[in-house]
Design a protein around this motif. Sequence first.
Motif, PDB file in Angstrom:
ATOM      1  N   ASN A  33      46.768 -16.679  43.302  1.00 39.90           N
ATOM      2  CA  ASN A  33      47.331 -15.773  44.736  1.00 39.90           C
ATOM      3  C   ASN A  33      48.596 -15.273  44.895  1.00 39.90           C
ATOM      4  O   ASN A  33      49.322 -15.419  43.769  1.00 39.90           O
ATOM      5  CB  ASN A  33      47.918 -17.858  45.484  1.00 39.90           C
ATOM      6  CG  ASN A  33      48.530 -17.893  46.300  1.00 39.90           C
ATOM      7  OD1 ASN A  33      47.591 -16.805  47.268  1.00 39.90           O
ATOM      8  ND2 ASN A  33      49.752 -18.067  47.218  1.00 39.90           N
ATOM      9  N   THR A  34      48.526 -14.013  45.649  1.00 37.05           N
ATOM     10  CA  THR A  34      49.015 -13.484  45.591  1.00 37.05           C
ATOM     11  C   THR A  34      48.760 -11.819  44.211  1.00 37.05           C
ATOM     12  O   THR A  34      50.158 -11.744  44.653  1.00 37.05           O
ATOM     13  CB  THR A  34      50.785 -13.242  45.815  1.00 37.05           C
ATOM     14  OG1 THR A  34      51.650 -13.506  44.196  1.00 37.05           O
ATOM     15  CG2 THR A  34      50.755 -14.278  46.846  1.00 37.05           C
ATOM     16  N   LEU A  35      48.461 -12.632  43.656  1.00 37.45           N
ATOM     17  CA  LEU A  35      48.675 -11.927  42.305  1.00 37.45           C
ATOM     18  C   LEU A  35      47.441 -10.739  42.255  1.00 37.45           C
ATOM     19  O   LEU A  35      47.418  -9.419  42.251  1.00 37.45           O
ATOM     20  CB  LEU A  35      47.894 -12.535  41.070  1.00 37.45           C
ATOM     21  CG  LEU A  35      49.313 -13.508  40.548  1.00 37.45           C
ATOM     22  CD1 LEU A  35      48.354 -14.224  39.015  1.00 37.45           C
ATOM     23  CD2 LEU A  35      50.309 -12.787  40.208  1.00 37.45           C
ATOM     24  N   GLY A  36      46.692 -10.719  43.233  1.00 36.39           N
ATOM     25  CA  GLY A  36      45.620  -9.147  44.028  1.00 36.39           C
ATOM     26  C   GLY A  36      44.981  -8.897  42.875  1.00 36.39           C
ATOM     27  O   GLY A  36      44.818  -8.084  42.188  1.00 36.39           O
ATOM     28  N   ILE A  37      44.411 -10.104  42.289  1.00 37.20           N
ATOM     29  CA  ILE A  37      42.594  -9.415  41.127  1.00 37.20           C
ATOM     30  C   ILE A  37      42.100 -10.156  41.063  1.00 37.20           C
ATOM     31  O   ILE A  37      42.464 -12.062  41.862  1.00 37.20           O
ATOM     32  CB  ILE A  37      43.344  -9.694  39.942  1.00 37.20           C
ATOM     33  CG1 ILE A  37      42.148  -8.962  38.797  1.00 37.20           C
ATOM     34  CG2 ILE A  37      44.303 -10.673  39.552  1.00 37.20           C
ATOM     35  CD1 ILE A  37      43.168  -8.249  38.163  1.00 37.20           C
ATOM     36  N   THR A  38      40.715 -10.542  41.121  1.00 36.28           N
ATOM     37  CA  THR A  38      39.851 -11.136  40.962  1.00 36.28           C
ATOM     38  C   THR A  38      38.277 -10.654  40.022  1.00 36.28           C
ATOM     39  O   THR A  38      38.613  -9.668  39.362  1.00 36.28           O
ATOM     40  CB  THR A  38      39.113 -11.326  42.448  1.00 36.28           C
ATOM     41  OG1 THR A  38      39.554 -12.086  43.318  1.00 36.28           O
ATOM     42  CG2 THR A  38      37.658 -12.269  42.207  1.00 36.28           C
TER      43      THR A  38
END
Length: 215
Positions: free
Chosen positions: A87-92
């Motif tokens: 969450n909120t780290l901007g990566i998948t």
Amino acid sequence: MAAHFLFLALLALASSHAIASDPNQLQDFCIADPNSDVFVNGFVCKDPKQAKAEDFFFSGLDKAGDTGNKVGSNVTLITVDQIPGLNTLGITLARLDFAPYGLIPPHTHPRATEILTVLEGTLYVGFVTSNPNNQLFTKVLHKGDVFVFPEGLIHFQFNYGKTNAVAISGLSSQNPGVILIPNAVFGTKPPISDDILAKAFQLDKKTVDWLQAQF
């Protein structure tokens, strides 16, 4: 006065660009709390005092996905739903499995750029630029090759070979989203009018009706 207005306009453009992707971190982490009744753009943070290593962990990406479907591919997507600590780290992250001649149909990720690395097999990949050019960029990838698909552009991956193929993708959003073009056009609920689709694709309505029935 004109110079002042121009400065404000440029500032507004710069600000809009700065917030056009996942938000930057204001703390070490913000573990998603899926049980919260509060709705925000993302997920509410869990109390950091309750954080544990499992909030940042996922197991099983070594297992192949089921490719026994019509298109012969499977995507195992690891988003904030699987790893709350994203969450909120901007990566998948995603694992892509392909049967021989398997395809991930043309699609877009409305909130993410994708970078793909081939682990096994051979993939034919490509993306299409926006109007008015609609230029197609393609490449045949082998083990160890890397390719980038810019955010929001239509792209695809196809297994060129007679053996299975595997790839790993990173995406620049905790929730990149996916719009499969065939499903989005012919598989909507309720369906788009066949009159509209027939005119848009220059097809007769019987063909459109047949295509819609496939979804």
